[in-house]
Design an enzyme around this catalytic site. Sequence first.
Site, PDB file in Angstrom:
ATOM      1  N   SER A  17      17.229 -26.636 -35.309  1.00  0.00           N
ATOM      2  CA  SER A  17      18.653 -26.903 -35.078  1.00  0.00           C
ATOM      3  C   SER A  17      19.120 -26.258 -33.785  1.00  0.00           C
ATOM      4  O   SER A  17      19.854 -26.871 -33.005  1.00  0.00           O
ATOM      5  CB  SER A  17      19.485 -26.400 -36.259  1.00  0.00           C
ATOM      6  OG  SER A  17      19.175 -27.178 -37.391  1.00  0.00           O
ATOM      7  N   LYS A  66      24.700 -24.176 -49.431  1.00  0.00           N
ATOM      8  CA  LYS A  66      25.438 -25.429 -49.234  1.00  0.00           C
ATOM      9  C   LYS A  66      26.538 -25.646 -50.273  1.00  0.00           C
ATOM     10  O   LYS A  66      27.522 -26.313 -50.002  1.00  0.00           O
ATOM     11  CB  LYS A  66      24.475 -26.631 -49.242  1.00  0.00           C
ATOM     12  CG  LYS A  66      23.641 -26.723 -47.973  1.00  0.00           C
ATOM     13  CD  LYS A  66      22.772 -27.968 -47.970  1.00  0.00           C
ATOM     14  CE  LYS A  66      21.927 -28.028 -46.707  1.00  0.00           C
ATOM     15  NZ  LYS A  66      21.044 -29.187 -46.655  1.00  0.00           N
ATOM     16  N   GLY A 241      10.937 -36.572 -41.842  1.00  0.00           N
ATOM     17  CA  GLY A 241      12.297 -36.024 -41.843  1.00  0.00           C
ATOM     18  C   GLY A 241      12.927 -35.827 -40.481  1.00  0.00           C
ATOM     19  O   GLY A 241      14.097 -35.441 -40.384  1.00  0.00           O
TER      20      GLY A 241
END
Length: 280
Positions: A17, A66, A241
């Site tokens: 990320s 999350k 992914g």
Amino acid sequence: MTSTVALIGTPLKRRHSGVMHNAAFSHFGIDARYELRELAETGLPEFVAEVREGEWLGFQVTAPHKQAVIAHLDRVEQGAAAIGAVNSVINDDDGGLTGFNTDASGFRHALTDTLGATIDGSRFVVVGAGGAARAVVWTVLNGGAGEVVVANRSLQRATDLVADFADLGNMSALRTDELDVALASADVAVNATTVGMSSGELAFDVDAIPREAAVFDLVYVPPETALVRAALDRGLRVCNGIEMLVSQAALAFERWTGVSDAAPVMRNALEEWDGQSDRK
Ligand code: NAP
């Protein structure tokens, strides 16, 4: 002043990320940086207070926060609330923190555009019942999937997921050791477990899937898991992914910066970096 964005979670082993977002900040000349912040759930209040007080565009959230992060936000958008998981947060102009979920739209994009699968009327087998599986199941049910079978190592978690989304379509829960019958009539089989990340294990048997079916492995480290390799060897259509990862990142980036075409820059950054050192 340089703005900040961070990914929070624990453990934070993957640097993908940061590589994607920092490449995009640099490419588009945006004075901001993306950090990795490993923190336990007890650290959430202090972290959120820091975001509220500083020059923050927002942040992203990974396992296991999350769901827990929702209690610390001012608003949660409809999709994320329905899924029960927030993976991205924007610091709005009014100073409020809004949670949203880009895993779902990232998955939909990769499923339809990269894998070329049809959602409407298709039969899905989803292996896994964690946060990612919830986004996958919600996405395909909202896209009109004909049937969704959820299989998980712990049957109770699959049963709970099915109960949460029962109003959205035709669903059932299975233990993973009862999978083969469901796989035999699948149009798309999805691995939404962590299986394959650190071992050569397969989340399901690709030989049980019809030849015209497709396989989607959410795992992105390594890019070619044993499942992806086995599906390719069997001649099935396959997606790993990476494209979902890029797509969910680009959607969050757009919300923070208004720049809508960061995906190619992010994809290139990952290809150049390769992530070899994160393979464990
Ligand atoms: P999570 O909430 O921790 O759920 C983990 C899932 O994996 C559960 O269903 C768990 O089953 C199962 N599992 C773990 N170890 C297993 C084992 N040894 N055998 C069988 N099942 C096992 O994790 P998550 O956030 O949903 O993430 C799941 C995967 O999706 C990860 O690989 C993650 O990297 C990937 N992901 C990818 C993207 C992307 O953009 N490509 C985005 C989000 C997530 P139990 O319930 O029985 O423990």
